[in-house]
Design an enzyme around this catalytic site. Structure first.
Site, PDB file in Angstrom:
ATOM      1  N   MET A  31       9.361   1.432  26.256  1.00 29.86           N
ATOM      2  CA  MET A  31      10.257   0.986  27.026  1.00 29.86           C
ATOM      3  C   MET A  31      10.596  -0.442  27.177  1.00 29.86           C
ATOM      4  O   MET A  31      10.923  -1.203  27.997  1.00 29.86           O
ATOM      5  CB  MET A  31      10.058   1.644  28.619  1.00 29.86           C
ATOM      6  N   HIS A  38       1.499  -2.184  23.196  1.00 33.63           N
ATOM      7  CA  HIS A  38       2.492  -1.623  22.236  1.00 33.63           C
ATOM      8  C   HIS A  38       2.067  -1.974  20.872  1.00 33.63           C
ATOM      9  O   HIS A  38       2.282  -1.004  19.943  1.00 33.63           O
ATOM     10  CB  HIS A  38       3.810  -2.182  22.836  1.00 33.63           C
ATOM     11  N   LYS A 150      -3.599   4.882  27.404  1.00 35.18           N
ATOM     12  CA  LYS A 150      -3.490   4.291  28.722  1.00 35.18           C
ATOM     13  C   LYS A 150      -2.682   5.333  29.857  1.00 35.18           C
ATOM     14  O   LYS A 150      -2.765   5.317  30.968  1.00 35.18           O
ATOM     15  CB  LYS A 150      -2.558   3.153  28.776  1.00 35.18           C
TER      16      LYS A 150
HETATM   17  P1  AMP Z   1       5.739   2.103  27.945  1.00 36.70           P
HETATM   18  O1  AMP Z   1       6.395   1.027  27.297  1.00 36.70           O
HETATM   19  O2  AMP Z   1       4.954   1.576  28.969  1.00 36.70           O
HETATM   20  O3  AMP Z   1       6.496   3.482  28.114  1.00 36.70           O
HETATM   21  O4  AMP Z   1       4.594   2.388  26.670  1.00 36.70           O
HETATM   22  C1  AMP Z   1       4.913   2.862  25.590  1.00 36.70           C
HETATM   23  C2  AMP Z   1       3.501   3.283  24.880  1.00 36.70           C
HETATM   24  O5  AMP Z   1       2.842   2.414  24.933  1.00 36.70           O
HETATM   25  C3  AMP Z   1       3.236   4.474  25.597  1.00 36.70           C
HETATM   26  O6  AMP Z   1       2.592   5.513  24.559  1.00 36.70           O
HETATM   27  C4  AMP Z   1       1.818   3.888  26.347  1.00 36.70           C
HETATM   28  O7  AMP Z   1       0.620   4.580  26.472  1.00 36.70           O
HETATM   29  C5  AMP Z   1       1.385   2.870  25.229  1.00 36.70           C
HETATM   30  N1  AMP Z   1       0.800   1.707  26.130  1.00 36.70           N
HETATM   31  C6  AMP Z   1       1.175   1.079  27.116  1.00 36.70           C
HETATM   32  N2  AMP Z   1       0.318   0.289  27.577  1.00 36.70           N
HETATM   33  C7  AMP Z   1      -0.982   0.290  26.792  1.00 36.70           C
HETATM   34  C8  AMP Z   1      -2.206  -0.259  26.620  1.00 36.70           C
HETATM   35  N3  AMP Z   1      -2.444  -1.091  27.375  1.00 36.70           N
HETATM   36  N4  AMP Z   1      -2.908   0.170  25.615  1.00 36.70           N
HETATM   37  C9  AMP Z   1      -2.450   1.166  24.485  1.00 36.70           C
HETATM   38  N5  AMP Z   1      -1.207   1.695  24.551  1.00 36.70           N
HETATM   39  C10 AMP Z   1      -0.310   1.436  25.608  1.00 36.70           C
END
Ligand code: AMP
Length: 279
Positions: A31, A38, A150
């Site tokens: 997102m 990410h 996460k």
């Molecule tokens: P989001 O933008 O929050 O929807 O996250 C996108 C992807 O990045 C999802 O698969 C999350 O699980 C992953 N993600 C977010 N934060 C972390 C983190 N601290 N470590 C590893 N992966 C992450």
């Protein structure tokens, strides 16, 4: 070279070319408001796939709280610069109307694993996630999809979705990336005040301590209660849950021989933080 695409038609055209050349295609759904968590997914995808797409789409359907959607950080230019640095081939940034055009009426709903914890506390959230992930897999035709541990429950939901619908995608779950003080990186962390940011690592610290307690024989309920008390003592506003669950089904722990996960959600500074660890 990194290109930014905004329409499904353009994306399909590019992917068709890649597939004709025999490349394995990876997708990293995000997102935006990208951080090292990410980027670790994008780097892993680059290492394992011939061509990589990172999607940036703040999916309205997965926000159960309109205020959270409104306040969600949006930093597309900086995100694109980071992804250029990592070397992903395509950044796909569709507008909401491109993803959900007039007449869109389909919802993908994963049962079981979607129901407890986040499923109870954020009604509709995992329907939004499953629907957009199914669409992103369809749009990108990716062979491999990269997701962070996460969001542990989300990762289990996506695994279930792919298995149940026979999607031809390999789901790769990647380790949680943390700041040096232990706080799991999250796009929402920027909404913490300076004082809140100081307190935030207490959640992970309390979870590690509770896992140690549990492994050394402290009963589950007591170990979790101690963790909640420690987090509240640090100045968190509330703890929604700190619980042990079967790592795959997210049901209660009944079989000590199966992998166990500790999952937590707590509010600090008006920001909802989630985290999880293996036990
Ligand atoms: P989001 O933008 O929050 O929807 O996250 C996108 C992807 O990045 C999802 O698969 C999350 O699980 C992953 N993600 C977010 N934060 C972390 C983190 N601290 N470590 C590893 N992966 C992450």
């Amino acid at each position: 070279m990194t290109v930014i695409l905004r329409t499904v038609a353009e994306l399909r055209e590019v992917v068709r070319g890649w597939k004709a050349e025999g490349h394995v295609v990876g997708v990293v759904p995000t997102m935006g408001a990208l951080h090292d968590g990410h980027l670790s997914l994008a780097r892993r995808a680059k290492a394992e796939c011939g061509r990589v797409i990172t999607t940036i789409f703040v999916n309205p359907k997965q926000f159960n709280n309109p205020d959270d959607l409104k306040k969600y950080p949006r930093t597309e230019e900086a995100d694109a610069a980071l992804l250029r640095w990592v070397g992903v081939e395509v950044v796909f940034c569709p507008a909401p109307e491109e993803v959900y055009p007039q007449g869109f009426v389909t919802t993908v709903s994963v049962g079981g694993v979607s129901q407890p914890l986040e499923g109870e506390l954020r009604p509709g959230h995992f329907d939004g996630v499953a629907t957009v992930v199914a669409k992103l897999f369809g749009m990108t035709q990716a062979d491999r999809g990269y997701f962070g541990q996460k969001d542990w429950q989300q990762l289990q939901v996506v695994q279930r979705l792919v298995a149940d619908l026979n999607m031809a995608v390999t789901v790769v779950g990647c380790e949680t990336v943390r700041d040096p003080d232990g706080l799991a990186m999250s796009s929402r962390n920027v909404r913490l005040t300076a004082a809140g940011r100081q307190k935030a690592p207490a959640l992970y610290a309390a979870m590690l301590a509770a896992a140690r307690d549990f492994r050394s024989g402290v009963p589950e309920q007591e170990a979790m209660a101690r963790a909640t008390a420690a987090v509240m003592a640090e100045g968190f506003e509330s703890v929604e849950y700190i619980e042990l669950r079967d790592a795959e089904t997210l049901g209660p722990v009944t079989d000590a021989d199966r992998p166990i996960r500790m999952l937590a959600a707590a509010w600090l500074d008006g920001v909802r933080l989630i985290d999880n660890i293996a036990v």
